[in-house]
Write a protein that holds these residues in place. Structure first.
Motif, mmCIF file in Angstrom:
data_model
loop_
_atom_site.group_PDB
_atom_site.id
_atom_site.type_symbol
_atom_site.label_atom_id
_atom_site.label_comp_id
_atom_site.label_asym_id
_atom_site.label_seq_id
_atom_site.Cartn_x
_atom_site.Cartn_y
_atom_site.Cartn_z
ATOM 1 N N ALA A 64 88.562 48.683 91.301
ATOM 2 C CA ALA A 64 87.246 49.326 91.266
ATOM 3 C C ALA A 64 86.939 49.942 89.907
ATOM 4 O O ALA A 64 85.796 50.335 89.645
ATOM 5 N N ASP A 65 87.952 50.065 89.048
ATOM 6 C CA ASP A 65 87.787 50.713 87.744
ATOM 7 C C ASP A 65 87.804 49.633 86.649
ATOM 8 O O ASP A 65 88.847 49.052 86.346
ATOM 9 N N GLU A 66 86.656 49.379 86.060
ATOM 10 C CA GLU A 66 86.560 48.255 85.112
ATOM 11 C C GLU A 66 87.482 48.438 83.908
ATOM 12 O O GLU A 66 87.978 47.446 83.355
ATOM 13 N N HIS A 67 87.708 49.694 83.493
ATOM 14 C CA HIS A 67 88.559 49.909 82.317
ATOM 15 C C HIS A 67 90.016 49.573 82.644
ATOM 16 O O HIS A 67 90.717 48.959 81.831
ATOM 17 N N GLN A 68 90.458 49.964 83.837
ATOM 18 C CA GLN A 68 91.822 49.607 84.255
ATOM 19 C C GLN A 68 91.960 48.084 84.380
ATOM 20 O O GLN A 68 92.990 47.509 84.014
ATOM 21 N N VAL A 69 90.936 47.455 84.915
ATOM 22 C CA VAL A 69 90.981 45.984 85.066
ATOM 23 C C VAL A 69 91.045 45.336 83.686
ATOM 24 O O VAL A 69 91.864 44.431 83.450
ATOM 25 N N ASP A 70 90.204 45.800 82.766
ATOM 26 C CA ASP A 70 90.202 45.203 81.414
ATOM 27 C C ASP A 70 91.588 45.335 80.775
ATOM 28 O O ASP A 70 92.073 44.397 80.132
ATOM 29 N N ARG A 71 92.223 46.498 80.959
ATOM 30 C CA ARG A 71 93.567 46.694 80.372
ATOM 31 C C ARG A 71 94.575 45.739 81.013
ATOM 32 O O ARG A 71 95.402 45.131 80.332
ATOM 33 N N ALA A 72 94.518 45.621 82.347
ATOM 34 C CA ALA A 72 95.474 44.749 83.052
ATOM 35 C C ALA A 72 95.291 43.296 82.635
ATOM 36 O O ALA A 72 96.273 42.552 82.458
#
Ligand SMILES: NC(=O)c1ccc[n+]([C@@H]2O[C@H](COP(=O)([O-])OP(=O)(O)OC[C@H]3O[C@@H](n4cnc5c(N)ncnc54)[C@H](O)[C@@H]3O)[C@@H](O)[C@H]2O)c1
Length: 250
Positions: A64-72
């Protein structure tokens, strides 16, 4: 080895369907990133698959967190050079979310849609560039037969997943990315069985399905392998029900 040289990003891959998808993809030659909010379990699953010779990493994130997804996604690309397959599997699905909208709190409704719907959007957009650079890719969204019934917040969130499957199939087609979905019916995952009353399970299997047995993880895994493979290269924008015939719709 249908996926030799390919990399898959599997959300919610620590347990349940996601873990089964990760295992099946590695057994067909893929490297896999397990993207899960439960970092400890994701690490354990990655370690177990790695101990059998597979290339697997855990990339903890909240979809749900785009910044966490981008990092992953960035960590996955750094480790495996790119992403070819995205499985949008992470989802909130307990009985709680099958109650009427008026019963759930607004916070619960927001959480449900943030994970089940916004999570699919975040991960799809985050993986798009890498797939385009690799000459194409595959996105597989896990909807639900509840997304054909649509009388609960959960069902409506999974209807939205079917809508996203069609929208992204169209939007990503110039990048040679196919987007499909699977709508599992009642399946014998630990969490689903622990959550549902026995009488409801019995009613669905005996009265509502046309194939009178419980769905299994293998039923969904084989559909996943087909839709992610070149055997399905002419299929995009579809959601395949794997549900023993319930519910039948035209
Ligand atoms: N089990 C069934 O019978 C069934 C039927 C139809 C559809 N589905 C769908 O299949 C998918 C997987 O189901 P399951 O039974 O394996 O689920 P599960 O609850 O066993 O596992 C879900 C996984 O997703 C992870 N997760 C939850 N929220 C997350 C978030 N915000 N970010 C990243 N990871 C998160 C969890 O930590 C867990 O590892 C879900 O989308 C569900 O709606 C399941």
């Amino acid at each position: 080895m249908r996926f030799q040289g390919k990399t898959a990003f599997v959300t919610g891959g620590a347990v349940g369907f996601g873990r089964a998808f990760a295992r099946a993809l590695t057994s067909e030659g893929a490297a896999v990133a397990i993207a899960d909010i439960d970092a400890d379990t994701a690490e354990r699953t990655a370690a177990e698959l790695t101990s059998h010779g597979a290339q697997v990493i855990a990339v903890p994130c909240d979809v749900a967190d785009e910044h966490q997804v981008d990092r992953a996604v960035a960590v996955t690309i750094k480790r495996f050079d790119g992403i070819d397959i995205l499985i949008n599997n992470a989802g909130l699905h307990l009985t709680k979310y099958n109650q009427p909208f008026g019963v759930l709190s607004r916070d619960d409704i927001r959480d449900l849609f943030n994970v089940n719907v916004i999570g699919v959007i975040n991960c799809t957009l985050a993986c798009r560039d890498s797939m385009r650079e690799r000459g194409g890719g595959v996105v597989l969204n896990i909807s639900s037969m509840a997304g054909f019934i649509n009388i609960s917040p959960y069902g409506v969130s999974k209807l939205a997943v079917r809508g996203l499957t069609v929208a992204f199939a169209s939007e990503l087609s110039p990048d040679r990315i196919r987007v499909n979905g699977i709508a599992p019916g009642l399946m014998n995952t630990e969490n689903a069985l622990a959550d549902l009353p026995h009488s409801l399970v019995h009613d669905i299997v005996r009265e509502r399905q046309l194939v009178h047995r419980l769905g299994t993880m293998d039923d969904v895994v084989s559909a996943m392998l087909f839709l992610c493979s070149d055997e399905a290269s002419f299929i995009t924008g579809e959601t395949l029900k794997v549900s023993g015939g319930y519910p039948l719709t035209v």
